[in-house]
Design a protein around this motif. Sequence first.
Motif, PDB file in Angstrom:
ATOM      1  N   SER A 197       0.833  -1.213   0.000  1.00  0.00           N
ATOM      2  CA  SER A 197       0.000   0.000   0.000  1.00  0.00           C
ATOM      3  C   SER A 197       0.862   1.255   0.000  1.00  0.00           C
ATOM      4  O   SER A 197       0.567   2.229  -0.697  1.00  0.00           O
ATOM      5  CB  SER A 197      -0.925   0.001   1.224  1.00  0.00           C
ATOM      6  OG  SER A 197      -1.800  -1.113   1.199  1.00  0.00           O
ATOM      7  N   VAL A 198       1.938   1.217   0.810  1.00  0.00           N
ATOM      8  CA  VAL A 198       2.835   2.377   0.880  1.00  0.00           C
ATOM      9  C   VAL A 198       3.521   2.604  -0.463  1.00  0.00           C
ATOM     10  O   VAL A 198       3.603   3.740  -0.952  1.00  0.00           O
ATOM     11  CB  VAL A 198       3.872   2.187   1.997  1.00  0.00           C
ATOM     12  CG1 VAL A 198       4.945   3.270   1.924  1.00  0.00           C
ATOM     13  CG2 VAL A 198       3.205   2.212   3.357  1.00  0.00           C
TER      14      VAL A 198
ATOM     15  N   ALA B 198       1.047   3.973  -2.845  1.00  0.00           N
ATOM     16  CA  ALA B 198       0.752   5.375  -2.540  1.00  0.00           C
ATOM     17  C   ALA B 198       1.873   6.282  -3.021  1.00  0.00           C
ATOM     18  O   ALA B 198       1.614   7.371  -3.559  1.00  0.00           O
ATOM     19  CB  ALA B 198       0.537   5.535  -1.035  1.00  0.00           C
ATOM     20  N   ILE B 199       3.109   5.842  -2.837  1.00  0.00           N
ATOM     21  CA  ILE B 199       4.252   6.655  -3.288  1.00  0.00           C
ATOM     22  C   ILE B 199       4.249   6.793  -4.807  1.00  0.00           C
ATOM     23  O   ILE B 199       4.479   7.881  -5.356  1.00  0.00           O
ATOM     24  CB  ILE B 199       5.575   6.026  -2.807  1.00  0.00           C
ATOM     25  CG1 ILE B 199       5.674   6.120  -1.273  1.00  0.00           C
ATOM     26  CG2 ILE B 199       6.772   6.715  -3.451  1.00  0.00           C
ATOM     27  CD1 ILE B 199       6.879   5.402  -0.694  1.00  0.00           C
TER      28      ILE B 199
ATOM     29  N   ILE C 104       1.622   6.574  -6.790  1.00  0.00           N
ATOM     30  CA  ILE C 104       0.506   7.467  -7.162  1.00  0.00           C
ATOM     31  C   ILE C 104       0.871   8.919  -6.890  1.00  0.00           C
ATOM     32  O   ILE C 104       0.575   9.816  -7.689  1.00  0.00           O
ATOM     33  CB  ILE C 104      -0.768   7.065  -6.391  1.00  0.00           C
ATOM     34  CG1 ILE C 104      -1.258   5.690  -6.855  1.00  0.00           C
ATOM     35  CG2 ILE C 104      -1.861   8.111  -6.582  1.00  0.00           C
ATOM     36  CD1 ILE C 104      -2.421   5.154  -6.047  1.00  0.00           C
ATOM     37  N   LEU C 105       1.520   9.151  -5.745  1.00  0.00           N
ATOM     38  CA  LEU C 105       1.881  10.516  -5.367  1.00  0.00           C
ATOM     39  C   LEU C 105       2.862  11.124  -6.372  1.00  0.00           C
ATOM     40  O   LEU C 105       2.689  12.264  -6.821  1.00  0.00           O
ATOM     41  CB  LEU C 105       2.479  10.524  -3.967  1.00  0.00           C
ATOM     42  CG  LEU C 105       2.672  11.887  -3.301  1.00  0.00           C
ATOM     43  CD1 LEU C 105       1.330  12.562  -3.104  1.00  0.00           C
ATOM     44  CD2 LEU C 105       3.379  11.727  -1.954  1.00  0.00           C
TER      45      LEU C 105
ATOM     46  N   TYR D 249       1.975  14.109  -9.009  1.00  0.00           N
ATOM     47  CA  TYR D 249       2.753  15.356  -8.990  1.00  0.00           C
ATOM     48  C   TYR D 249       3.292  15.677 -10.384  1.00  0.00           C
ATOM     49  O   TYR D 249       3.236  16.826 -10.845  1.00  0.00           O
ATOM     50  CB  TYR D 249       3.891  15.239  -7.986  1.00  0.00           C
ATOM     51  CG  TYR D 249       4.715  16.489  -7.843  1.00  0.00           C
ATOM     52  CD1 TYR D 249       4.281  17.549  -7.062  1.00  0.00           C
ATOM     53  CD2 TYR D 249       5.940  16.613  -8.504  1.00  0.00           C
ATOM     54  CE1 TYR D 249       5.029  18.701  -6.935  1.00  0.00           C
ATOM     55  CE2 TYR D 249       6.698  17.761  -8.393  1.00  0.00           C
ATOM     56  CZ  TYR D 249       6.242  18.804  -7.599  1.00  0.00           C
ATOM     57  OH  TYR D 249       6.986  19.940  -7.478  1.00  0.00           O
TER      58      TYR D 249
ATOM     59  N   THR E 148      -5.149  13.278  -6.675  1.00  0.00           N
ATOM     60  CA  THR E 148      -4.032  12.420  -6.268  1.00  0.00           C
ATOM     61  C   THR E 148      -4.056  12.146  -4.774  1.00  0.00           C
ATOM     62  O   THR E 148      -3.858  11.001  -4.322  1.00  0.00           O
ATOM     63  CB  THR E 148      -2.692  13.090  -6.654  1.00  0.00           C
ATOM     64  OG1 THR E 148      -2.658  13.321  -8.065  1.00  0.00           O
ATOM     65  CG2 THR E 148      -1.522  12.207  -6.257  1.00  0.00           C
ATOM     66  N   PHE E 149      -4.331  13.178  -3.984  1.00  0.00           N
ATOM     67  CA  PHE E 149      -4.399  13.021  -2.533  1.00  0.00           C
ATOM     68  C   PHE E 149      -5.507  12.038  -2.132  1.00  0.00           C
ATOM     69  O   PHE E 149      -5.306  11.179  -1.261  1.00  0.00           O
ATOM     70  CB  PHE E 149      -4.629  14.382  -1.885  1.00  0.00           C
ATOM     71  CG  PHE E 149      -4.816  14.336  -0.406  1.00  0.00           C
ATOM     72  CD1 PHE E 149      -3.741  14.080   0.436  1.00  0.00           C
ATOM     73  CD2 PHE E 149      -6.061  14.550   0.152  1.00  0.00           C
ATOM     74  CE1 PHE E 149      -3.912  14.031   1.811  1.00  0.00           C
ATOM     75  CE2 PHE E 149      -6.248  14.506   1.518  1.00  0.00           C
ATOM     76  CZ  PHE E 149      -5.171  14.250   2.355  1.00  0.00           C
TER      77      PHE E 149
ATOM     78  N   VAL F  66      -4.406   8.483  -2.929  1.00  0.00           N
ATOM     79  CA  VAL F  66      -3.429   7.997  -1.949  1.00  0.00           C
ATOM     80  C   VAL F  66      -4.140   7.517  -0.692  1.00  0.00           C
ATOM     81  O   VAL F  66      -3.813   6.461  -0.125  1.00  0.00           O
ATOM     82  CB  VAL F  66      -2.411   9.111  -1.606  1.00  0.00           C
ATOM     83  CG1 VAL F  66      -1.561   8.710  -0.410  1.00  0.00           C
ATOM     84  CG2 VAL F  66      -1.520   9.370  -2.807  1.00  0.00           C
TER      85      VAL F  66
ATOM     86  N   GLN G  87      -5.646   4.117  -1.084  1.00  0.00           N
ATOM     87  CA  GLN G  87      -4.709   3.005  -1.001  1.00  0.00           C
ATOM     88  C   GLN G  87      -4.671   2.392   0.404  1.00  0.00           C
ATOM     89  O   GLN G  87      -4.357   1.216   0.552  1.00  0.00           O
ATOM     90  CB  GLN G  87      -3.307   3.481  -1.372  1.00  0.00           C
ATOM     91  CG  GLN G  87      -3.065   3.606  -2.866  1.00  0.00           C
ATOM     92  CD  GLN G  87      -3.085   2.268  -3.565  1.00  0.00           C
ATOM     93  OE1 GLN G  87      -4.013   1.981  -4.330  1.00  0.00           O
ATOM     94  NE2 GLN G  87      -2.106   1.406  -3.309  1.00  0.00           N
TER      95      GLN G  87
ATOM     96  N   THR H  12     -13.102   7.789   0.874  1.00  0.00           N
ATOM     97  CA  THR H  12     -12.934   9.151   0.376  1.00  0.00           C
ATOM     98  C   THR H  12     -14.200   9.987   0.536  1.00  0.00           C
ATOM     99  O   THR H  12     -14.132  11.217   0.657  1.00  0.00           O
ATOM    100  CB  THR H  12     -12.527   9.115  -1.111  1.00  0.00           C
ATOM    101  OG1 THR H  12     -13.495   8.358  -1.850  1.00  0.00           O
ATOM    102  CG2 THR H  12     -11.165   8.467  -1.281  1.00  0.00           C
TER     103      THR H  12
END
Length: 276
Positions: A24-25, A28-29, A31-32, A36, A76-77, A80, A83, A88
Amino acid sequence: MDLFDSLGDNSEVVTAFFLTHAMSVIGAIIILIAGYIIAGWAGKRVKDATSKSGKFDDTLVPVLSQTTRVVILVITFLLVLGQFGVQTASIIAVLGAAGLAVGLALQGTLSNVAAGMMLLILRPFKVGDAVNVAGTFGIVDEVRLFTTEMHSFDNIGITMPNSRVWGQEIQNLSKFENRRVDMEFGISYRDDMDKAIALIKEVLDADERVMAEPEPLIAVSELGDSSVMIRVRPWTETKNVWPLRYHITKSIKEKFDSNGVSIPFPQRDVHLFKKN
């Protein structure tokens, strides 16, 4: 032995837990970073497309670019958070409530945003226009969400809150193609007024920047304390206002000097009386 067995079982649970959340981390990275990069790319593409299309005012270009970038970053946020299993929908509700609270606390800041939107919608000026806002003269560089960026005629940067710009009288010096140049010249009471007016007309007729229509005004405007004031008001293209003013002022002074017309200056006569 049971202790080691329990530790072994727990280690498998811990390992599975870390592996699950590690994915997941990592997701998330990714996707982040991707969000960006895409936000920056999309913002630049929108800026290039709107500036080259010719259908959008230059004032709108940076705002559209910034808005596109912010929207993609918000999406994007939310992705994340998704994830990690965060709902949401509830996040959006919380953000809405928090936005209301922040809005009440930052009324002054939000008023700048509202004023910026009004400036973009009604467009009392555009990028590159020379303006006078509440006595501050400058050339508009950019209208942002919170501030209006300008630079003075001697190239000093000016940042004004949008609420101040919108809440004050705005004079757009570049709105129209033609402008009138207002000048006044004083001559002595001993000089011939008609002669002075004829000399001024010669100077104006000799300058191609002075427009024939509307016809320039040359008239006696005031009988001052020490001079007769002649008002001169020619019309010219907006870009020629200051060069024409400087040139006409110099030329009329030279014309007066060469034809015996004097420009008086304030003076005082002192009379002394001697007592017996």
